[in-house]
Design an enzyme around this catalytic site. Structure first.
Site, PDB file in Angstrom:
ATOM      1  N   LYS A   1      -2.939 -11.763  -9.365  1.00 13.27           N
ATOM      2  CA  LYS A   1      -4.279 -12.231  -9.002  1.00 13.27           C
ATOM      3  C   LYS A   1      -5.358 -11.327  -9.567  1.00 13.27           C
ATOM      4  CE  LYS A   1      -5.336  -9.779  -4.794  1.00 13.27           C
ATOM      5  NZ  LYS A   1      -6.328  -9.746  -3.758  1.00 13.27           N
TER       6      LYS A   1
ATOM      7  N   LYS B   1      -9.828  -6.066  -7.586  1.00 11.95           N
ATOM      8  CA  LYS B   1     -10.486  -4.800  -7.945  1.00 11.95           C
ATOM      9  C   LYS B   1      -9.499  -3.747  -8.403  1.00 11.95           C
ATOM     10  CE  LYS B   1     -12.718  -4.897  -3.897  1.00 11.95           C
ATOM     11  NZ  LYS B   1     -13.485  -6.021  -3.429  1.00 11.95           N
TER      12      LYS B   1
ATOM     13  N   LYS C   1       0.839  -1.212   0.000  1.00 12.88           N
ATOM     14  CA  LYS C   1       0.000   0.000   0.000  1.00 12.88           C
ATOM     15  C   LYS C   1       0.868   1.255   0.000  1.00 12.88           C
ATOM     16  CE  LYS C   1      -4.255  -1.840   0.530  1.00 12.88           C
ATOM     17  NZ  LYS C   1      -4.564  -2.804   1.595  1.00 12.88           N
TER      18      LYS C   1
HETATM   19  P1  ADP Z   1      -9.528  -7.168  -3.940  1.00 19.16           P
HETATM   20  O1  ADP Z   1      -8.224  -7.905  -3.963  1.00 19.16           O
HETATM   21  O2  ADP Z   1     -10.229  -7.184  -5.220  1.00 19.16           O
HETATM   22  O3  ADP Z   1      -9.407  -5.787  -3.348  1.00 19.16           O
HETATM   23  P2  ADP Z   1     -10.446  -7.926  -1.379  1.00 19.16           P
HETATM   24  O4  ADP Z   1      -9.070  -7.654  -0.895  1.00 19.16           O
HETATM   25  O5  ADP Z   1     -11.545  -7.022  -0.929  1.00 19.16           O
HETATM   26  O6  ADP Z   1     -10.437  -7.997  -2.955  1.00 19.16           O
HETATM   27  O7  ADP Z   1     -10.789  -9.429  -1.014  1.00 19.16           O
HETATM   28  C1  ADP Z   1     -11.965  -9.893  -0.381  1.00 19.16           C
HETATM   29  C2  ADP Z   1     -11.884 -11.394  -0.223  1.00 19.16           C
HETATM   30  O8  ADP Z   1     -11.744 -12.017  -1.497  1.00 19.16           O
HETATM   31  C3  ADP Z   1     -10.674 -11.871   0.597  1.00 19.16           C
HETATM   32  O9  ADP Z   1     -11.050 -13.003   1.339  1.00 19.16           O
HETATM   33  C4  ADP Z   1      -9.672 -12.233  -0.441  1.00 19.16           C
HETATM   34  O10 ADP Z   1      -8.754 -13.205   0.008  1.00 19.16           O
HETATM   35  C5  ADP Z   1     -10.555 -12.785  -1.548  1.00 19.16           C
HETATM   36  N1  ADP Z   1      -9.924 -12.594  -2.847  1.00 19.16           N
HETATM   37  C6  ADP Z   1      -9.777 -11.428  -3.536  1.00 19.16           C
HETATM   38  N2  ADP Z   1      -9.152 -11.622  -4.714  1.00 19.16           N
HETATM   39  C7  ADP Z   1      -8.886 -12.952  -4.771  1.00 19.16           C
HETATM   40  C8  ADP Z   1      -8.265 -13.796  -5.737  1.00 19.16           C
HETATM   41  N3  ADP Z   1      -7.821 -13.314  -6.884  1.00 19.16           N
HETATM   42  N4  ADP Z   1      -8.166 -15.110  -5.458  1.00 19.16           N
HETATM   43  C9  ADP Z   1      -8.638 -15.619  -4.299  1.00 19.16           C
HETATM   44  N5  ADP Z   1      -9.234 -14.891  -3.361  1.00 19.16           N
HETATM   45  C10 ADP Z   1      -9.375 -13.579  -3.578  1.00 19.16           C
END
Ligand code: ADP
Ligand code: TRP
Length: 331
Positions: free
Chosen positions: A194, A197, A111
């Site tokens: 991965k 968002k 971050k």
């Molecule tokens: P982002 O990475 O899009 O900001 P978040 O951090 O809000 O998503 O993640 C919310 C949930 O979704 C968490 O439990 C996170 O581990 C899971 N998650 C997000 N992206 C992935 C991914 N590409 N593969 C597996 N789990 C994911």
């Protein structure tokens, strides 16, 4: 019965990474566990969202949770800020979290690299708030994707430190959990990294994406020049397309493309077309439900009011007990 807690920040629409990393597990776990699922709105404040957007995002995530099959009759579904007991536990846990360990967290380092102009204290103590969310219900299991593993380790450290400092065995050690296999990482469409968002445009398939948008994104997914010898190991970008296909396509389809890869007859264009159609088919029923729930203000209100009541009841028990353990008592 084991207790399960998990949440997702309302920072945008849910995508297939959220679904397969987290929400799919919520739906399975709500049957068999004492489950708490929430919209992590306090957590989303680190990026200073505009108030009206925050409100819409909370509603959107809630509608998406429900559309995916989270059932408020089977679990406690709530909004994090409806349970301010979490904020008190966060304050108390902050006394046990060392600045050094927080600074070493990978997500904090990422971050500050990405937003050097907004390194606020909330970002640094993000894992402490997450630990408070989890232990406020004395959780045993936390369904999350692989990217959250380090946060769970930090939660366990805080729990052990608390139990040790006060000579109690009050909090169980929570573990990151995936219902069927290992913790998973859903890849993005750009060949590496991965799905997320904040990833580049086109890398992520959202549950609200229209079929045409899905086709476009998938057809642009990175591939390589194709296998030249039988059973050649797959490059990262191709392995990722297979990983995505295993999530949304049936096993015959996956096998068909596996064998055409192995005998070098594969046409990536065909594979991507199939993948796009299978994603569209997978998402369609969820998408219809999202629209329905999003529009039903009264239902959403009833659901979160009831969820807040149940979550507060559980949280109050923990906070009262923790206050006693650490010596905050009435004269
Ligand atoms: P982002 O990475 O899009 O900001 P978040 O951090 O809000 O998503 O993640 C919310 C949930 O979704 C968490 O439990 C996170 O581990 C899971 N998650 C997000 N992206 C992935 C991914 N590409 N593969 C597996 N789990 C994911
Ligand atoms: N940190 C999680 C994420 O970015 C969201 C989250 C907040 C969470 N509190 C939690 C996940 C408690 C599980 C349990 O995805």
């Amino acid at each position: 019965m084991d207790t399960v807690v998990s949440g997702i920040r309302p920072t945008g629409n849910l995508h297939l990474g959220n679904y397969f990393g987290a929400v799919r597990n919520f739906i399975k776990m709500q049957q068999d566990y004492n489950s708490f699922f929430f919209v992590a709105d306090y957590h989303s404040l680190t990026t200073h969202p505009n108030p009206a957007d925050l409100n819409t995002s909370v509603r959107q995530v809630l509608a998406e949770y429900l559309a995916c099959g989270i059932d408020p009759e089977k679990c406690t579904l709530y909004i994090q800020s409806d349970v301010p007991e979490t904020a008190e536990l966060y304050l108390l846990l902050n006394m046990l979290a060392y600045v050094g360990e927080l600074e070493r967290s990978t997500s904090f380092k990422d971050k500050i690299r990405m937003h050097p102009d907004n390194v606020n204290a909330g970002l640094l103590t993000y894992p402490v708030l997450m630990a408070a969310d989890i232990i406020i219900h004395r959780a045993h299991k936390v369904p999350v994707g692989k990217d959250q593993q380090q946060h769970l380790e930090m939660t366990r450290n805080f729990v052990n430190r608390f139990n040790h400092l006060y000579g109690v065995n009050y909090f169980p050690e929570p573990e990151a959990f995936n219902f069927s296999e290992e913790l998973i990482k859903v890849p993005g469409l750009d060949g590496s990294g991965k799905m997320g968002k904040s990833a580049a445009e086109g890398n992520t398939i959202f549950l609200v994406d229209e079929p045409e948008a899905i086709r476009k994104k998938v057809m642009r997914a990175v591939t390589d020049t194709g296998p030249v010898e039988p059973n050649q190991p797959k490059s990262e970008s191709i392995a990722n397309i297979f990983t995505l296909m295993k999530l949304v396509s049936d096993s015959d389809t996956v096998e068909h493309f596996e064998s055409s890869y192995n005998n070098c007859t594969i046409r990536y264009g065909d594979m991507k077309k199939q993948l796009a159609e299978d994603m569209i088919r997978f998402i369609a029923p969820i998408q219809q439900q999202i629209k329905k729930f999003f529009a039903d203000t009264e239902l959403l209100h009833t659901i979160v009011s009831h969820g807040a009541e149940k979550a507060k009841e559980s949280a109050a028990i923990t906070v009262n007990e923790v206050r006693k353990i650490i010596g905050i008592k009435k004269f």
